[in-house]
Design a protein around this motif. Structure first.
Motif, PDB file in Angstrom:
ATOM      1  N   TRP A 183     -40.326 -89.874  -9.796  1.00 41.23           N
ATOM      2  CA  TRP A 183     -39.727 -89.172 -10.949  1.00 41.23           C
ATOM      3  C   TRP A 183     -39.829 -87.660 -10.742  1.00 41.23           C
ATOM      4  N   GLY A 184     -41.002 -87.195 -10.363  1.00 41.91           N
ATOM      5  CA  GLY A 184     -41.210 -85.767 -10.162  1.00 41.91           C
ATOM      6  C   GLY A 184     -40.410 -85.204  -9.004  1.00 41.91           C
ATOM      7  N   GLU A 185     -40.336 -85.945  -7.911  1.00 43.38           N
ATOM      8  CA  GLU A 185     -39.544 -85.493  -6.758  1.00 43.38           C
ATOM      9  C   GLU A 185     -38.081 -85.345  -7.135  1.00 43.38           C
ATOM     10  N   GLU A 186     -37.570 -86.304  -7.898  1.00 41.81           N
ATOM     11  CA  GLU A 186     -36.177 -86.245  -8.360  1.00 41.81           C
ATOM     12  C   GLU A 186     -35.958 -85.018  -9.244  1.00 41.81           C
ATOM     13  N   LEU A 187     -36.888 -84.764 -10.139  1.00 44.84           N
ATOM     14  CA  LEU A 187     -36.799 -83.604 -11.027  1.00 44.84           C
ATOM     15  C   LEU A 187     -36.816 -82.305 -10.222  1.00 44.84           C
ATOM     16  N   ASP A 188     -37.730 -82.210  -9.258  1.00 49.44           N
ATOM     17  CA  ASP A 188     -37.811 -80.996  -8.423  1.00 49.44           C
ATOM     18  C   ASP A 188     -36.542 -80.813  -7.592  1.00 49.44           C
ATOM     19  N   ARG A 189     -36.034 -81.896  -7.039  1.00 46.33           N
ATOM     20  CA  ARG A 189     -34.862 -81.829  -6.162  1.00 46.33           C
ATOM     21  C   ARG A 189     -33.596 -81.426  -6.930  1.00 46.33           C
ATOM     22  N   ASN A 190     -33.366 -82.021  -8.074  1.00 47.80           N
ATOM     23  CA  ASN A 190     -32.121 -81.788  -8.810  1.00 47.80           C
ATOM     24  C   ASN A 190     -32.176 -80.643  -9.813  1.00 47.80           C
ATOM     25  N   ASN A 191     -33.369 -80.254 -10.247  1.00 44.86           N
ATOM     26  CA  ASN A 191     -33.542 -79.161 -11.210  1.00 44.86           C
ATOM     27  C   ASN A 191     -32.520 -79.236 -12.358  1.00 44.86           C
ATOM     28  N   PRO A 192     -32.540 -80.355 -13.119  1.00 47.85           N
ATOM     29  CA  PRO A 192     -31.555 -80.518 -14.188  1.00 47.85           C
ATOM     30  C   PRO A 192     -31.809 -79.627 -15.409  1.00 47.85           C
ATOM     31  N   TYR A 193     -32.983 -78.994 -15.458  1.00 51.45           N
ATOM     32  CA  TYR A 193     -33.349 -78.179 -16.618  1.00 51.45           C
ATOM     33  C   TYR A 193     -33.695 -76.758 -16.176  1.00 51.45           C
ATOM     34  N   PRO A 194     -32.685 -75.943 -15.859  1.00 48.71           N
ATOM     35  CA  PRO A 194     -32.952 -74.604 -15.330  1.00 48.71           C
ATOM     36  C   PRO A 194     -33.721 -73.725 -16.318  1.00 48.71           C
ATOM     37  N   GLY A 195     -34.769 -73.103 -15.800  1.00 47.60           N
ATOM     38  CA  GLY A 195     -35.575 -72.194 -16.605  1.00 47.60           C
ATOM     39  C   GLY A 195     -36.492 -72.895 -17.585  1.00 47.60           C
ATOM     40  N   ILE A 196     -36.743 -74.179 -17.408  1.00 42.48           N
ATOM     41  CA  ILE A 196     -37.544 -74.933 -18.378  1.00 42.48           C
ATOM     42  C   ILE A 196     -38.944 -74.344 -18.537  1.00 42.48           C
ATOM     43  N   ARG A 197     -39.382 -74.283 -19.780  1.00 41.48           N
ATOM     44  CA  ARG A 197     -40.738 -73.850 -20.110  1.00 41.48           C
ATOM     45  C   ARG A 197     -41.239 -74.702 -21.263  1.00 41.48           C
ATOM     46  N   HIS A 198     -42.425 -75.257 -21.094  1.00 39.96           N
ATOM     47  CA  HIS A 198     -43.062 -76.077 -22.119  1.00 39.96           C
ATOM     48  C   HIS A 198     -44.126 -75.251 -22.839  1.00 39.96           C
ATOM     49  N   LEU A 199     -44.100 -75.282 -24.142  1.00 36.21           N
ATOM     50  CA  LEU A 199     -45.109 -74.623 -24.960  1.00 36.21           C
ATOM     51  C   LEU A 199     -45.835 -75.731 -25.722  1.00 36.21           C
ATOM     52  N   ALA A 200     -47.106 -75.970 -25.373  1.00 34.67           N
ATOM     53  CA  ALA A 200     -47.890 -77.037 -25.995  1.00 34.67           C
ATOM     54  C   ALA A 200     -48.695 -76.460 -27.156  1.00 34.67           C
ATOM     55  N   SER A 201     -48.663 -77.171 -28.297  1.00 36.58           N
ATOM     56  CA  SER A 201     -49.415 -76.704 -29.467  1.00 36.58           C
ATOM     57  C   SER A 201     -49.870 -77.892 -30.314  1.00 36.58           C
ATOM     58  N   ASN A 202     -50.655 -77.585 -31.323  1.00 35.93           N
ATOM     59  CA  ASN A 202     -51.123 -78.584 -32.295  1.00 35.93           C
ATOM     60  C   ASN A 202     -51.726 -79.812 -31.619  1.00 35.93           C
ATOM     61  N   MET A 203     -52.507 -79.579 -30.563  1.00 38.59           N
ATOM     62  CA  MET A 203     -53.135 -80.683 -29.851  1.00 38.59           C
ATOM     63  C   MET A 203     -54.248 -81.278 -30.705  1.00 38.59           C
ATOM     64  N   ARG A 204     -54.238 -82.592 -30.815  1.00 42.01           N
ATOM     65  CA  ARG A 204     -55.277 -83.308 -31.556  1.00 42.01           C
ATOM     66  C   ARG A 204     -55.689 -84.510 -30.720  1.00 42.01           C
ATOM     67  N   PHE A 205     -56.977 -84.586 -30.432  1.00 43.09           N
ATOM     68  CA  PHE A 205     -57.505 -85.657 -29.597  1.00 43.09           C
ATOM     69  C   PHE A 205     -58.602 -86.398 -30.342  1.00 43.09           C
ATOM     70  N   VAL A 206     -58.536 -87.719 -30.308  1.00 47.38           N
ATOM     71  CA  VAL A 206     -59.535 -88.549 -30.979  1.00 47.38           C
ATOM     72  C   VAL A 206     -60.081 -89.585 -30.011  1.00 47.38           C
ATOM     73  N   ALA A 207     -61.318 -89.977 -30.259  1.00 45.97           N
ATOM     74  CA  ALA A 207     -61.892 -91.085 -29.505  1.00 45.97           C
ATOM     75  C   ALA A 207     -61.154 -92.351 -29.947  1.00 45.97           C
ATOM     76  N   THR A 208     -60.896 -93.250 -29.026  1.00 42.51           N
ATOM     77  CA  THR A 208     -60.186 -94.474 -29.389  1.00 42.51           C
ATOM     78  C   THR A 208     -61.107 -95.389 -30.185  1.00 42.51           C
ATOM     79  N   ALA A 209     -60.511 -96.379 -30.825  1.00 40.39           N
ATOM     80  CA  ALA A 209     -61.271 -97.281 -31.688  1.00 40.39           C
ATOM     81  C   ALA A 209     -62.413 -97.954 -30.933  1.00 40.39           C
ATOM     82  N   THR A 210     -62.145 -98.404 -29.710  1.00 35.04           N
ATOM     83  CA  THR A 210     -63.201 -99.063 -28.937  1.00 35.04           C
ATOM     84  C   THR A 210     -64.084 -98.043 -28.237  1.00 35.04           C
ATOM     85  N   GLY A 211     -63.521 -96.887 -27.905  1.00 35.40           N
ATOM     86  CA  GLY A 211     -64.294 -95.821 -27.266  1.00 35.40           C
ATOM     87  C   GLY A 211     -64.430 -95.935 -25.773  1.00 35.40           C
TER      88      GLY A 211
END
Length: 160
Positions: free
Chosen positions: A64-92
């Motif tokens: 998947w990544g190689e295809e994305l790098d090779r074809n560059n279908p999203y020129p200038g793409i930038r991801h901005l990550a926010s509002n991250m919330r992480f919880v321990a799973t029910a079983t842990g």
């Protein structure tokens, strides 16, 4: 009369929040930097990356990544990550006794316009729903699913 509230899952420790945040940001950075072919390194061997078409296992995620790098279908793409919330799973823990967690991150994604110019209006806003396991080399994704929430219109609305 006492109001009963459902208890929320426990948040992960501050140290785990930092480590999981770094993992999430690293994934976006690798795609933005044209290194999507290395995203598989952030997953367990049988991990799943689902961006609309699931890729299971490191080999499929690498492809998947190689295809994305090779074809560059999203020129200038930038991801901005926010509002991250992480919880321990029910079983842990997983069947091997390793720590597990789940998380949600809001992603705001930008792209260049059709003429290659950077655009300050987001292309899409969505959420990554993630499951993680702590391995000998640190936290890794076991399952990652993208859910789109909003997208930029192809053309601005006509207000005339």
């Amino acid at each position: 009369m006492t109001e009963q509230r459902a208890s929320l899952p426990a948040l992960v420790s501050d140290a785990d929040h930092l480590a999981l945040s770094r993992l999430v940001v690293e994934s976006g950075w690798r795609v933005d930097a044209g290194q999507a072919s290395t995203v598989h390194e952030l997953f367990v061997d049988d991990g799943i990356l689902d961006t609309g078409q699931p890729a299971q296992g490191r080999d499929a995620i690498r492809a998947w990544g190689e295809e994305l790098d090779r074809n560059n279908p999203y020129p200038g793409i930038r991801h901005l990550a926010s509002n991250m919330r992480f919880v321990a799973t029910a079983t842990g823990t997983d069947p091997d006794g390793r720590d597990t967690a789940e998380g949600v991150t809001v992603l705001t994604v930008y792209l260049n316009d059709a003429d290659g110019r950077p655009v300050s209006t987001p292309w899409v806003v969505g959420e990554d729903h993630d499951r993680f396991v702590r391995t000998e080399t640190g936290w890794r994704f076991t399952h990652r699913t993208w859910t789109q929430l909003f997208s930029r219109d192809a053309a601005p609305p006509d207000h005339s």
